[in-house]
Design a protein around this motif. Structure first.
Motif, PDB file in Angstrom:
ATOM      1  N   GLY A   1       0.793  -1.224   0.000  1.00 25.87           N
ATOM      2  CA  GLY A   1       0.000   0.000   0.000  1.00 25.87           C
ATOM      3  C   GLY A   1       0.821   1.268   0.000  1.00 25.87           C
ATOM      4  O   GLY A   1       0.286   2.350  -0.248  1.00 25.87           O
ATOM      5  N   ARG A   2       2.139   1.149   0.259  1.00 26.73           N
ATOM      6  CA  ARG A   2       2.995   2.338   0.267  1.00 26.73           C
ATOM      7  C   ARG A   2       3.506   2.624  -1.147  1.00 26.73           C
ATOM      8  O   ARG A   2       3.684   1.709  -1.949  1.00 26.73           O
ATOM      9  N   PRO A   3       3.793   3.881  -1.485  1.00 28.63           N
ATOM     10  CA  PRO A   3       4.368   4.190  -2.798  1.00 28.63           C
ATOM     11  C   PRO A   3       5.748   3.562  -2.926  1.00 28.63           C
ATOM     12  O   PRO A   3       6.530   3.542  -1.971  1.00 28.63           O
ATOM     13  N   ILE A   4       6.067   3.037  -4.114  1.00 30.27           N
ATOM     14  CA  ILE A   4       7.350   2.386  -4.328  1.00 30.27           C
ATOM     15  C   ILE A   4       8.494   3.365  -4.142  1.00 30.27           C
ATOM     16  O   ILE A   4       9.584   2.995  -3.678  1.00 30.27           O
ATOM     17  N   GLU A   5       8.275   4.647  -4.477  1.00 28.36           N
ATOM     18  CA  GLU A   5       9.329   5.646  -4.321  1.00 28.36           C
ATOM     19  C   GLU A   5       9.647   5.895  -2.856  1.00 28.36           C
ATOM     20  O   GLU A   5      10.764   6.271  -2.515  1.00 28.36           O
ATOM     21  N   GLU A   6       8.657   5.670  -1.987  1.00 32.03           N
ATOM     22  CA  GLU A   6       8.888   5.859  -0.560  1.00 32.03           C
ATOM     23  C   GLU A   6       9.699   4.709   0.012  1.00 32.03           C
ATOM     24  O   GLU A   6      10.532   4.908   0.899  1.00 32.03           O
TER      25      GLU A   6
END
Length: 546
Positions: free
Chosen positions: A261-266
């Protein structure tokens, strides 16, 4: 519940949507019926009250009530009832005795006897009011108004105007029939929508039932956690939808923190998965630096029709793949060495046996002595210069293979390789030297033919281990000096080639070593430098992850 699960998705959706529609339409219809019933009651009551007040205010009615003139009031009430469509109009005096009634036999009797309600609010207090009751004319909604004298002070009588509630019941019945028809139509429309939606939904989920999807999801989770490769998947918005434990460990991510659920960039800044999401072009066997580790990643876009819906990345640490490659290379080298030695000694033994059979014992002894002398000289050199048994065995095997190929592997007698640092595995040295010698032997044989020579020189003097391998293979074009170390690139131009030098280059990078390609009088010279002290150089962090 089990019976419901046994039904097909389409049947379940028809039942669920149909029941929901029936319940919703029924509740809305019931509320509407009650509201309509109440509204009709209010309308009829207000109409009865308005008619009653109008009649009570008529001067001729007031005068007739004072005179108790029923002969005048009866036809008047009947005419007014017909004109206002009232069920009845009853007029009484101040004592509540009927002076006018649709039924003549009821005149002269008290309104309270049969009307079923108390007339006190109108007669005693001069109030107008509504009442629903069952009287002599049946159930009706009644409006009652007092008749005042001309000064509006004294109550002279009462007017009761009634409307039957049969019309209300008939209206409610008609509405209920309409409601039932609407419910049936709504159920039919819901069934059609359910069939269309179920077909569309099943097409989107490849014709699977919900229970099958659940089982496949469980199997997928178990499979993802069992594989040794790290796997990450993102959706069209760049958010992580799947990540297995191997990926978390390999990338050094915190295991206690949820990543789905987290952005891949994060999670992985500057991830190349976003490039694949935008371009739709897959990437295979890309080397990615993650801190001090190098991983080999594959990235494949997910498509639904012509639309890219996400990206899946699978990867493994490069050292695992390199270790497998090195093991396979060592096995191949050992097999080649054993085969060369077996073949060579079989030929020698056959020759010696033939010489003995024909009685040429002197020649047989000379051949044995020559062979023994050559091997003894090589073994003595290796024992003195290369005490490491693994490296010595490799060189002895390559020497025998060269002889089998009709070539000569000449080891510089001044070579010395006694100090092998503990940080440089002997297996890595075998892989490096073995691949370089194999390439040199094959290049020499292809260019020079039998009788060609390959030279090897080794030294451990100074801060580096230095190896030089020189062949007579005609050399490498200067434009190919950099490409020759790329995977799949070979000067032989054959498929399945070009992996040996790439593997050597990778091992040297792991050991902070270097390799140089120089021209020689008849071929090429490869020079390898391996530092004795392992120093971890600063590595750029610009490489991408995932």
């Amino acid at each position: 519940m089990r019976k419901l699960q046994a039904l097909k998705l389409k049947t379940r959706m028809i039942l669920v949507l149909g029941i929901m529609t029936v319940v919703q339409t029924g509740v809305i219809g019931l509320v509407a019926v009650l509201t309509l019933h109440h509204s009709l009651d209010e309308q009829i009551g207000q109409r009865a009250l308005d008619v009653a007040k109008t009649i009570a205010a008529m001067p001729n009615v007031r005068s007739a009530v004072e005179r108790r003139d029923s002969d005048y009031l009866v036809p008047l009430s009947l005419t007014l009832a017909e004109q206002t469509q009232a069920r009845f109009i009853v007029i009484g005096d101040r004592d509540g005795v009927r002076l006018a009634h649709p039924r003549a036999e009821m005149i002269g009797y008290s309104m309270a006897d049969d009307d079923g309600d108390d007339n006190a609010p109108a007669l005693r207090f001069g109030q107008t009011y509504l009442a629903k009751a069952q009287g002599s004319m049946g159930w009706s909604m009644r409006g009652k108004a007092p008749i005042f004298d001309e000064y509006g002070e004294q109550v002279l009588g009462i007017v009761s105007v009634g409307y039957h509630l049969d019309q209300v019941a008939l209206t409610i019945t008609r509405y209920s029939v309409t409601l039932i028809v609407v419910i049936l139509l709504s159920f039919g429309v819901s069934a059609m929508i359910a069939i269309w939606f179920a077909n569309h939904f099943k097409q989107a989920i490849f014709g699977l039932e919900p229970e099958q999807i659940g089982r496949l999801f469980s199997e997928q989770r178990a499979t993802l956690e069992s594989v040794k490769e790290g796997i990450i998947a993102i959706n069209a918005t760049g958010h992580i939808t799947t990540i297995n434990r191997t990926a978390v460990v390999a990338l050094g991510l915190p295991e206690a923190q949820p990543h789905v659920g987290r952005p891949i960039e994060e999670v992985l800044p500057d991830s190349a998965m976003l490039d694949v999401l935008q371009s739709g072009e897959p990437q295979f066997d890309r080397e990615v630096r993650r801190g001090e580790r190098i991983i080999i990643a594959n990235r494949i876009p997910l498509r639904q029709g012509d639309e890219i819906t996400g990206v899946v990345s699978s990867f493994r640490p490069k050292d695992e793949l390199a270790e497998v490659s090195k093991k396979l290379t060592r096995i191949q080298q050992y097999a080649d060495s054993l085969r060369s030695q077996s073949h060579e000694y079989a030929n020698k033994l056959h020759t010696i046996a033939g010489l003995i059979q024909i009685g040429a014992t002197d020649e047989a002894l000379a051949l044995i002595g020559q062979e023994t002398k050559a091997h003894q000289a090589l073994i003595k050199l290796l024992l003195n210069a290369v005490p490491d048994p693994v490296l010595s065995g490799c060189l002895l095997g390559k020497y025998n293979r060269a002889k089998e190929m009709g070539l000569l592997l000449e080891i510089d007698p001044e070579s010395h390789m006694a100090e092998r640092p503990a940080n440089i595995p002997a297996e890595d040295l075998v892989t490096i030297i073995g691949n370089l010698l194999d390439n040199a032997l094959e290049a020499t044989l292809a260019h020079q033919g039998k009788g060609g020579q390959v030279f090897l020189s080794m030294t451990d003097i100074g801060n580096d281990l230095v190896f030089e391998v020189e062949d007579q293979g005609g050399g490498v074009a200067e434009t190919e000096h950099e490409r020759i170390f790329e995977k799949g690139v070979s000067s032989k131009g054959e498929t399945g080639r070009g992996y040996g030098l790439h593997l050597v280059k990778g091992i040297l990078e792991d050991l902070n070593g270097t390799i140089m390609l120089e021209p020689s009088p008849q071929g090429a010279r490869f020079v390898v430098y391996l530092p004795k002290q392992l120093v971890t150089p600063g590595k750029p962090e610009g490489s991408r992850d995932g």
